[in-house]
Scaffold this motif. Structure first.
Motif, PDB file in Angstrom:
ATOM      1  N   ASP A   1     -37.559 -37.252  41.213  1.00 31.59           N
ATOM      2  CA  ASP A   1     -38.702 -36.357  41.437  1.00 31.59           C
ATOM      3  C   ASP A   1     -38.674 -35.122  40.540  1.00 31.59           C
ATOM      4  O   ASP A   1     -39.613 -34.323  40.558  1.00 31.59           O
ATOM      5  CB  ASP A   1     -38.733 -35.893  42.896  1.00 31.59           C
ATOM      6  CG  ASP A   1     -39.026 -37.030  43.855  1.00 31.59           C
ATOM      7  OD1 ASP A   1     -39.700 -37.988  43.441  1.00 31.59           O
ATOM      8  OD2 ASP A   1     -38.578 -36.963  45.018  1.00 31.59           O
ATOM      9  N   GLU A   2     -37.615 -34.970  39.771  1.00 32.66           N
ATOM     10  CA  GLU A   2     -37.484 -33.783  38.929  1.00 32.66           C
ATOM     11  C   GLU A   2     -38.239 -33.978  37.619  1.00 32.66           C
ATOM     12  O   GLU A   2     -38.209 -35.054  37.013  1.00 32.66           O
ATOM     13  CB  GLU A   2     -36.001 -33.520  38.640  1.00 32.66           C
ATOM     14  CG  GLU A   2     -35.758 -32.230  37.870  1.00 32.66           C
ATOM     15  CD  GLU A   2     -34.272 -31.928  37.727  1.00 32.66           C
ATOM     16  OE1 GLU A   2     -33.915 -31.216  36.775  1.00 32.66           O
ATOM     17  OE2 GLU A   2     -33.485 -32.418  38.562  1.00 32.66           O
ATOM     18  N   THR A   3     -38.933 -32.952  37.199  1.00 34.19           N
ATOM     19  CA  THR A   3     -39.655 -33.008  35.928  1.00 34.19           C
ATOM     20  C   THR A   3     -39.110 -31.945  34.988  1.00 34.19           C
ATOM     21  O   THR A   3     -38.476 -30.980  35.414  1.00 34.19           O
ATOM     22  CB  THR A   3     -41.160 -32.775  36.134  1.00 34.19           C
ATOM     23  OG1 THR A   3     -41.357 -31.499  36.753  1.00 34.19           O
ATOM     24  CG2 THR A   3     -41.757 -33.869  37.008  1.00 34.19           C
ATOM     25  N   HIS A   4     -39.378 -32.150  33.723  1.00 36.84           N
ATOM     26  CA  HIS A   4     -38.898 -31.196  32.720  1.00 36.84           C
ATOM     27  C   HIS A   4     -40.074 -30.323  32.289  1.00 36.84           C
ATOM     28  O   HIS A   4     -41.028 -30.802  31.677  1.00 36.84           O
ATOM     29  CB  HIS A   4     -38.325 -31.939  31.518  1.00 36.84           C
ATOM     30  CG  HIS A   4     -37.870 -31.012  30.422  1.00 36.84           C
ATOM     31  ND1 HIS A   4     -36.844 -30.125  30.586  1.00 36.84           N
ATOM     32  CD2 HIS A   4     -38.324 -30.855  29.148  1.00 36.84           C
ATOM     33  CE1 HIS A   4     -36.663 -29.445  29.464  1.00 36.84           C
ATOM     34  NE2 HIS A   4     -37.556 -29.873  28.579  1.00 36.84           N
TER      35      HIS A   4
END
Length: 274
Positions: free
Chosen positions: A260-263
């Motif tokens: 679920d982590e985005t950059h």
């Protein structure tokens, strides 16, 4: 409880490169009643801990018995006496089973060699499945597993002569290989009862990269590119396997913890004039 670890904390350690040695010291009677292992655990005779405990020098250990009582605490104390940091699993295998966590059926494991290791053989110059499967075995089945990479035509003969288990080869009678649309990694997940959500997600990526079905997962293209790059960087198959272990460690942790982590870059940069 001092010198003990709860099942939820151990579950987070399994599958990671820093996982302690997992020692199943249940009695033969207890094993006969439940022939499953916590992933990555190896059986050891509790009464002989003074003889085998020294081999763990430089590692930490978690000791597992049926209920997390006298046997595991006694063996852990012996190991600490030998300079090995050791804890007992709270509640033992019964607590692990009650929590619904994965358990590897002992019957699925190949026979071990004289040193207690499973030995596997496959084709030389591995790319995807032949790196992914050793990663799965070493992280969740047998951390001491040995892998032999030989010319394709010699895999079955080497397996017979050296007591090794063949995997990921094009032979219909080989158990550990592709089945229909599934790659060998998929097969191992199912047979070892390790099909957790993170590992199923990883299996889809592996299958997409290994079977030219890159549409199965956006990450499959990246795994294919990284795998082909490693095969160009390393002429030695075992050196490539060592490098590939880190690659799959990273993919697994993404599958488990970071999907679920985005950059977003740059972050928290003040707007002009503020």
């Amino acid at each position: 409880m001092p010198n003990s670890i709860p099942v939820d904390k151990l579950a987070r350690l399994i599958g990671t490169p820093g996982c302690p040695a997992l020692l199943d010291i249940r009695t033969d009677e207890d094993v006969a009643a439940d022939r499953h292992l916590i992933p990555g655990a190896a059986r050891r005779p509790w009464a002989d801990v003074a003889a085998w405990g020294g081999a763990l020098a430089g590692r930490s250990a978690i000791v597992i018995c049926r209920r997390g009582q006298k046997l595991s605490h006694g063996v852990a104390a012996w190991l600490r006496h030998a300079g090995v940091p050791a804890e007992s699993l709270e509640g033992g295998t019964e607590a692990w089973r009650a929590a619904g966590l994965p358990r590897v059926p002992e019957a699925t494991l190949p026979a071990r060699d004289a040193l207690g290791r499973t030995v596997w053989v496959t084709r030389a110059r591995p790319k995807i499945d032949r790196i992914a499967c050793p990663w799965l075995i070493r992280r969740f089945v047998d951390p001491a597993a040995v892998f032999l990479f030989v010319p394709p035509a010699e895999v079955e003969a080497v397996a017979e002569r050296f007591g090794a288990t063949p995997f990921d080869i094009d032979a219909s009678e080989v158990f550990w290989s592709h089945r229909g649309p599934l790659c060998t990694f998929d097969v191992m997940l199912e047979e070892f009862c390790l099909a957790t959500e993170p590992l199923r997600r990883l299996a889809t990526i592996v299958r997409g990269a290994d079977t030219a079905r890159l549409d199965l997962a956006p990450e499959a293209s990246g795994l294919l590119a990284a795998s082909l790059g490693l095969s160009r960087l390393y002429a030695d198959d075992l050196a490539q396997l060592d490098a590939g272990m880190l690659l799959y460690d990273a993919f697994y942790r993404w599958c488990r913890d970071a999907t679920d982590e985005t950059h977003n870059w740059p972050t928290n940069r003040p707007k002009p004039g503020t």
